[in-house]
Scaffold this active site. Sequence first.
Site, PDB file in Angstrom:
ATOM      1  N   GLY A 184       2.339   2.383   5.218  1.00 27.58           N
ATOM      2  CA  GLY A 184       3.428   1.438   5.484  1.00 27.58           C
ATOM      3  C   GLY A 184       4.211   1.830   6.732  1.00 27.58           C
ATOM      4  N   CYS A 198       2.174   0.636  -8.791  1.00 23.44           N
ATOM      5  CA  CYS A 198       3.235   1.094  -7.883  1.00 23.44           C
ATOM      6  C   CYS A 198       4.517   1.395  -8.642  1.00 23.44           C
ATOM      7  CB  CYS A 198       3.478   0.050  -6.816  1.00 23.44           C
ATOM      8  SG  CYS A 198       3.683  -1.599  -7.497  1.00 23.44           S
ATOM      9  N   GLY A 236       0.837  -1.194   0.000  1.00 23.59           N
ATOM     10  CA  GLY A 236       0.000   0.000   0.000  1.00 23.59           C
ATOM     11  C   GLY A 236       0.868   1.238   0.000  1.00 23.59           C
ATOM     12  N   SER A 237       0.321   2.325   0.486  1.00 20.87           N
ATOM     13  CA  SER A 237       1.044   3.590   0.415  1.00 20.87           C
ATOM     14  C   SER A 237       2.196   3.628   1.425  1.00 20.87           C
ATOM     15  CB  SER A 237       0.075   4.736   0.705  1.00 20.87           C
ATOM     16  OG  SER A 237      -0.433   4.599   2.015  1.00 20.87           O
ATOM     17  N   GLU A 256       5.624  -3.270   0.905  1.00 20.87           N
ATOM     18  CA  GLU A 256       5.734  -2.930  -0.524  1.00 20.87           C
ATOM     19  C   GLU A 256       4.941  -1.645  -0.699  1.00 20.87           C
ATOM     20  OE1 GLU A 256       7.575  -4.529  -2.472  1.00 20.87           O
ATOM     21  OE2 GLU A 256       7.829  -6.462  -1.485  1.00 20.87           O
ATOM     22  N   GLU A 294       4.023  10.656  -5.668  1.00 23.85           N
ATOM     23  CA  GLU A 294       3.342   9.579  -6.394  1.00 23.85           C
ATOM     24  C   GLU A 294       1.919  10.030  -6.719  1.00 23.85           C
ATOM     25  OE1 GLU A 294       2.127   5.996  -4.266  1.00 23.85           O
ATOM     26  OE2 GLU A 294       2.897   4.797  -5.935  1.00 23.85           O
TER      27      GLU A 294
END
Length: 498
Positions: A250, A303, A245-246, A268, A401
């Site tokens: 995270g 991602c 996730g983000s 991740e 992002e």
Amino acid sequence: MTTPLSTRDWHERAGALRYATGHFIDGGHEEARPGQCFVVTNPATGEPLCEVAAGTALDIDRAVASGRRAFKSGVWRRMAPRDRMAVLTRFAGLLSANAERLALLDTLTMGKPISDMLNIDIPSAVQTFTYFAELIDKIDGAVTSTAADAFHYILREPLGVVGCIVPWNYPLLMASWKVAPALAAGNSVVLKPAEQSPLSALVMAELFIEAGGPPGVFNVVNGLGEAVGSALALHMDVNKIAFTGSTEVGKLMLTYAGQSNMKRVSLECGGKSPQIFLSDLGDLDRAVTYAINGIYGNMGEVCNAGSRLLIDRAIADDFIARFVERGRDAYRAGDPLDPATNLGPLVTRSHCARVVSYIETAQREGAKLEFGGSRPALPGSYVNPTLFSGVNSGMTIAREEIFGPVAAAIVVDGLEHALAVANDSIYGLAASVWTRDLNTAHKAVRELEAGVIWVNCFDHGDMTQPFGGYKQSGQGRDKCLESLLGYMQTKSAWIHLG
Ligand code: NAD
């Protein structure tokens, strides 16, 4: 040969689809409790699709307890390796056999084109389970060299109960990348899908039982991240959190582990991947094709999306001209249930608004809009493919992002400059370099601060390829053997031969 389904067929099938909307705990579905639900919206129409159980910490407690019971009983971890392989292999087959249902569920909830589901997500999920099933009886321990009075061997054992928290951009596939190695290693799993895409996970858990998996080994709890995601990550009886996730969330996972039982955490997270196009790259058209697909595929909700195009000044005008000519029409917004559609809506209205605000910021900061920047006249949360040129690495769209179909072209002067710009990011998930010079390619591979590097391609790979990030893109690896070992712990047995 069967005739491919038409848009009308897919709509009919979507209308007739019946699916669970609750949790899956201890081998069975649990219905959502009235009044304790959240609404899932179809992003292609903006209309509500269904109500899904908004779980609580108590649901997490029950799912973890079920996983722990199954683990302690040994019903899965002590099953003969080839029997466990057979279950996961059958499970992979069932995913394939249920492709239509699974594809519809992810398409309806998160807007991904049905063709992408059928051609990418489902075959990749099947391959993931097949790969990890095949590894089960290849997991070795070791016997080390010792003096004559000792015998020392090293065992690999599963961790216990693994919590998997996953995002919405590849709902089935991201879940598979966690659940497959966790199960292959012999653990029990509690999966928390993203609230935007909560349905396919319930089918997965159901199919695991159909494949012969023991109840309690694979549980799913739905709900909001702040409620059930945090309860899972803070749980004192969960041995590992495998998170995708983000970066922002995270970081919370690391905090939760510290606040609870020091559980293992693999992360991740986000990315801002650069693609470096050097002046000697050779086939410019091929490179432009990869650049277009690298950012607009899956609506840019990837991602490792190649969102930064670092183009050598010598070829920049030509590169951008070709990108504009072919990129502006390569992805057309449409009904995700139309098999010809390759650009669906963004996942939610709020995410769409966020992407639009990045486009506005880019214009305010002086980037040049080459095409796109608009929303098509469709009811859903669509954004047209967008290219900005004249970007520098200080601009917001070069740093943050966006997770949408927005490319930022940055002109660079040679390899050293390109590497400096590429590495000037908090992220380090993936990167590519395009060159015909072998020395340049190897130098770039060494210097780029990213977990995945592509040379003269983008987004290629197979199950043997470790997938994961450097820096704030995370610290775990999915796919690959290393990932499986991340769901195991090492035991040393030292035997005195007195
Ligand atoms: P997100 O971080 O908002 O949510 C991910 C998951 O975490 C969801 O299941 C959500 O419910 C849960 N969550 C949210 N808040 C939580 C909290 N406080 N406690 C516990 N759980 C919580 O991310 P998203 O918007 O679903 O996904 C997009 C992000 O995922 C992007 O940043 C993307 O780059 C990243 N991603 C990374 C990879 C990779 O392999 N590196 C792959 C896919 C997506």
